[in-house]
Structure formats: C-alpha cells, structure tokens
Design an enzyme around this catalytic site. Sequence first.
Site, short mmCIF file in Angstrom:
data_model
loop_
_atom_site.label_atom_id
_atom_site.label_comp_id
_atom_site.label_asym_id
_atom_site.label_seq_id
_atom_site.Cartn_x
_atom_site.Cartn_y
_atom_site.Cartn_z
N SER A 98 -3.49 22.19 19.45
CA SER A 98 -2.57 21.05 19.28
C SER A 98 -1.81 20.77 20.58
O SER A 98 -1.53 19.61 20.89
CB SER A 98 -1.62 21.25 18.10
OG SER A 98 -0.66 22.23 18.38
N HIS A 103 5.31 29.44 25.38
CA HIS A 103 5.59 30.48 24.39
C HIS A 103 6.52 29.89 23.33
O HIS A 103 7.50 29.21 23.68
CB HIS A 103 6.26 31.69 25.08
CG HIS A 103 6.58 32.80 24.13
ND1 HIS A 103 5.60 33.65 23.66
CD2 HIS A 103 7.73 33.19 23.55
CE1 HIS A 103 6.15 34.53 22.83
NE2 HIS A 103 7.44 34.27 22.75
C1 GRF Z 1 1.59 27.67 20.54
O1 GRF Z 1 2.60 28.01 19.62
C2 GRF Z 1 1.93 28.20 21.90
O2 GRF Z 1 3.29 28.34 22.12
C3 GRF Z 1 1.29 29.55 21.91
O3 GRF Z 1 0.13 29.42 21.15
C4 GRF Z 1 0.27 28.36 20.22
C5 GRF Z 1 -0.90 27.46 20.37
O4 GRF Z 1 -0.92 26.46 19.37
N1 GRF Z 1 1.08 30.04 23.25
P1 GRF Z 1 -1.96 25.28 19.47
O5 GRF Z 1 -3.34 25.90 19.48
O6 GRF Z 1 -1.67 24.52 20.71
O7 GRF Z 1 -1.73 24.47 18.22
#
Ligand code: GRF
Length: 207
Positions: free
Chosen positions: A14, A110
């Site tokens: 996402s 993060h």
């Molecule tokens: C996010 O919460 C990011 O902070 C972490 O991994 C997650 C990835 O989510 N590093 P997505 O795949 O971008 O939905």
Amino acid sequence: MSLGCAVFASGNGSNFQALINRKEAGDLDVDFKLFIGNNSKAGSFEIARKEGIKAVHMAPSHYKTEKEYNAKLMNILDGENIELIILAGYMKKLPSELVHKFRHRIVNIHPGLLPAFGGKGMYGSKVHQAVLDYGAKVTGITVHFVDEQYDHGPVILQKTVNVEDTDDVNSLAKRVLVVEHDNYWKAIKAIAQKKITIEGRRVFCNV
Ligand code: GRF
C-alpha cells in the site's frame, strides 16, 4: 532528471501504491526503475507487474549461500543505475555491503515513533500491540535512512498519531497507515530535490 529508484517490498504494497499515486499526480519526480520482492505472490509484486516496473523475485531459498544471494542482488542493482532504494515493508535484512554502498541512499518507513517500539521482530501489528500494551498515548510513523542496525539510521521525518481509549490493534494500524501514505513521499521528494543535508544523526530538510 528523475531520481532512479528501486522499491523493495514483501507485503501488500500500500505504501508502494501511495508513492506511485503521488508520482502520477505530479507530486513526486522519481523513476521507479526496479522492484525487488521476496514473495512473488504478494500484493506489492502485483503492483510492480501492473505498473510495468521491472520486478525481480529474490528468494533466499533459490540461492545456495547468502554470499551468492547478496552478489546477485548487488549485480541487479548495478545494472539499473539506482540512486535511491525505497523499503516499503521489506521483511528481509539488507546485506551489509549493500547498506555500505548505498549509505544515506536507502530509506525505510516504520509504523511507530523510533527509537520506541522498533528493532528486530518489531513490525506490523506487533508494533501497534506493543504501543497499546505499554499504554502509550501517542504513536506515529518514522521515515529514516537505513544503516546496519534494525530501525536505527538517521531520522528524516516523523509524524504523530494519538492513541485513543477505544483503539485496538486494527483501528490503530489503519490510522497509522494513512499517515504513512500521506508522508513517505514527502521525504522521498526532499531527497529527489537534493534538499536534505545530514550531520551525524541529524537530517535537515531544507524545504
Ligand atoms: C508499513 O506499515 C510500513 O511502515 C512497514 O511495513 C508496512 C508495509 O505496509 N515498514 P504496506 O505493504 O505498504 O501496506
């Protein structure tokens, strides 16, 4: 010229999609040259394919040794003239030679306010569960450069999210993710526009 980027992701993608949307909206002048994923069935891999971005499946199990895997990864990056590596939910630790070569040219996001609730094993809902278990009233997001330690490199940008009394892991995760989508691109834009200076651990965005 657009900043040549490689996106590394393992999950839904996402954040990757949010960056693509910003590029399409004309807010972010980057060239997504390469996608590296360690799970070819993940949503992030599908996004890369749909966008016509060169997508490479790098599964450690396909290589006899870690050294072979690392060499292949370095080789792929060398071939694409990559200026910035964007981690968007990448669940594998990067080889130290890669971190060394791309010092201050790898960014990560993060879902918490580092250095709290970060480090090895702190990802996804584990972060939000830990925030709730601790009873913290504020959480948020951190965009940072990547160094040799988990969730440790210099901080580029942080945004806060209030923890509500009614929150559970899911509601908190949803609100934090929206703030990720609204902000990751801003850090990358500042890098693309060369508006970032770094002094030790302190990162200054001259915008
Ligand atoms: C996010 O919460 C990011 O902070 C972490 O991994 C997650 C990835 O989510 N590093 P997505 O795949 O971008 O939905």
